[in-house]
Design an enzyme around this catalytic site. Structure first.
Site, PDB file in Angstrom:
ATOM      1  N   ARG A  20      47.944  46.704  33.971  1.00 37.98           N
ATOM      2  CA  ARG A  20      46.522  46.390  33.778  1.00 37.98           C
ATOM      3  C   ARG A  20      45.627  47.521  34.283  1.00 37.98           C
ATOM      4  O   ARG A  20      44.634  47.866  33.641  1.00 37.98           O
ATOM      5  CB  ARG A  20      46.158  45.069  34.454  1.00 37.98           C
ATOM      6  N   ASN A  38      47.044  39.421  32.915  1.00 34.05           N
ATOM      7  CA  ASN A  38      48.421  38.953  32.815  1.00 34.05           C
ATOM      8  C   ASN A  38      48.421  37.538  32.269  1.00 34.05           C
ATOM      9  O   ASN A  38      47.549  36.734  32.622  1.00 34.05           O
ATOM     10  CB  ASN A  38      49.097  38.942  34.188  1.00 34.05           C
TER      11      ASN A  38
END
Length: 92
Positions: A20, A38
């Site tokens: 990320r 996520n």
């Protein structure tokens, strides 16, 4: 400049490896807006928006991923542009 927005699902070893943050850096470097997070199934979800060519560059980088990741598949769908979206961020 042609703008577009895409929804992306990334599968493989993509959680717990800085994925990320990698997406945030790559998107910010291209002045894109959107978000990444996520998902409970182990995938990473991304929505990215901006100049069409820069979005395509981001998609190419996501296919590669950071060094500790292993991307096995990526699903990309073009979606409607969100004019209120101005920054790129990580959602929790």
């Amino acid at each position: 400049m042609t703008e577009k927005r895409v929804h992306i699902i990334v599968s493989g070893l993509v959680q717990g490896v800085g994925f990320r943050m990698f997406v945030l850096r790559e998107a910010s470097a291209r002045s894109l807006s959107g978000w990444t997070r996520n998902l409970p199934d182990g995938t990473v979800e991304v929505e990215a928006q901006g100049d069409s060519g820069r979005v395509d560059e981001l998609i190419r980088q996501i296919r590669i991923g950071p060094s500790r990741s292993s991307v096995t598949s990526i699903k990309v769908k073009e979606i409607e542009v969100d004019t209120s979206c101005r920054e790129f961020r990580i959602l929790t």
